[in-house]
Design an enzyme around this catalytic site. Sequence first.
Site, PDB file in Angstrom:
ATOM      1  CG  HIS A  36       4.283  -1.726   1.995  1.00 53.69           C
ATOM      2  ND1 HIS A  36       2.977  -2.143   1.976  1.00 53.69           N
ATOM      3  CD2 HIS A  36       4.896  -2.436   2.971  1.00 53.69           C
ATOM      4  CE1 HIS A  36       2.795  -3.072   2.907  1.00 53.69           C
ATOM      5  NE2 HIS A  36       3.933  -3.262   3.529  1.00 53.69           N
TER       6      HIS A  36
ATOM      7  CB  VAL B 239       1.782   6.345   5.053  1.00 54.80           C
ATOM      8  CG1 VAL B 239       0.862   6.900   3.968  1.00 54.80           C
ATOM      9  CG2 VAL B 239       3.233   6.718   4.745  1.00 54.80           C
TER      10      VAL B 239
ATOM     11  CD  GLU C 111       8.965   6.933  13.020  1.00 52.20           C
ATOM     12  OE1 GLU C 111       7.913   7.588  13.117  1.00 52.20           O
ATOM     13  OE2 GLU C 111      10.097   7.401  13.215  1.00 52.20           O
ATOM     14  CE  LYS C 112       0.838  -0.649  10.555  1.00 52.10           C
ATOM     15  NZ  LYS C 112       0.537  -1.819  11.288  1.00 52.10           N
TER      16      LYS C 112
ATOM     17  CG  HIS D 281      -0.254  -0.312   2.513  1.00 49.90           C
ATOM     18  ND1 HIS D 281       0.647   0.579   3.076  1.00 49.90           N
ATOM     19  CD2 HIS D 281      -0.290  -1.390   3.346  1.00 49.90           C
ATOM     20  CE1 HIS D 281       1.095   0.075   4.220  1.00 49.90           C
ATOM     21  NE2 HIS D 281       0.558  -1.124   4.392  1.00 49.90           N
TER      22      HIS D 281
ATOM     23  CG  MET E 189      -2.226   3.723   4.661  1.00 45.46           C
ATOM     24  SD  MET E 189      -1.621   4.073   3.010  1.00 45.46           S
ATOM     25  CE  MET E 189      -2.662   5.481   2.640  1.00 45.46           C
ATOM     26  CB  SER E 190      -2.195  -1.974   8.437  1.00 44.09           C
ATOM     27  OG  SER E 190      -2.133  -3.370   8.636  1.00 44.09           O
ATOM     28  CB  SER E 191      -0.942  -5.700   4.487  1.00 42.09           C
ATOM     29  OG  SER E 191       0.202  -5.047   4.010  1.00 42.09           O
TER      30      SER E 191
END
Length: 288
Positions: free
Chosen positions: A46, A186, A158-159, A43, A194-196
Amino acid sequence: MPLKSTARRPRVAHTLPALHRAIAELRGRNASLALVPTMGALHDGHLSLVRLAQRRAKKVVVSIFVNPAQFAPHEDLSSYPRTWKEDVAKLTAEGVDLIWNPAAAIMYPDGFATRLAPVGPAAAGLEDRIRPHFFGGVATVVCKLFTQSRPDVAIFGEKDYQQLKVVTQMSRDLDLRVKVVGAPVVRERDGLAMSSRNVYLSPEHRAAAPVLFKVLKACAARLRAGEALAGVLRDGTSEVTNAGFALDYLEARHAETLAPVAASSEGPMRLLIAARIGSTRLIDNVKV
Ligand code: PAF
């Protein structure tokens, strides 16, 4: 008429000899190399790592490997999103040089019997408390990715803040000579990191999800204004639970060591949260 893309598809290596050949060619006369380790399902978060990698090195390799060693048997290894074609298209548009995409049997061949057991930031009592298998698997695969591709620099989001600290410590402790660089979280327009795994959220849970960032921001502002930690975390906890989440933790930690802190006078502080809604687990964090 859509514009025809002139971007060249990155080389793809599926075996170690192919990876080593491609890297030797990319490096040529000592060109610097950055690695962006991923599990695919790429996403914009990345892609921001890829862009940072391109600013930090001449050549960029992105690894796509869904690492079985970091999933517990009850977790989502088999259902983890796999979007190879879309990932390659995105990396082509970004001008990535090489994709490293080994099969599990290449990463962990028959008889594989070594697993790192990181402590320090990996035993801070955050993700490790809920997912005790996780950082051993991450440290093992990241160590292998570093030694396989020998980058000068590696970029991590950093997430996954605790993961960033674990791989930084590992690279230093094992003299891997890879500079680990963190990249800012992000977010979607409504603040959700945002995360897969966001694709798992039902519409109802997706609508509730931004509350995590909202609570983190509000707690951080109150802490910066000098309010006492206990009351701030108590209010944050109620807001998250009232929104329908089961909270794993909402904690204030030292931003470097991840040790518990009671006030920002004790050093740079980071607020970290992990919570479940339906069957989806989300994590996030902010600087105080
Ligand atoms: O953050 C991830 O996607 C993974 O944990 C990583 C760093 C690629 C290791 O498998």
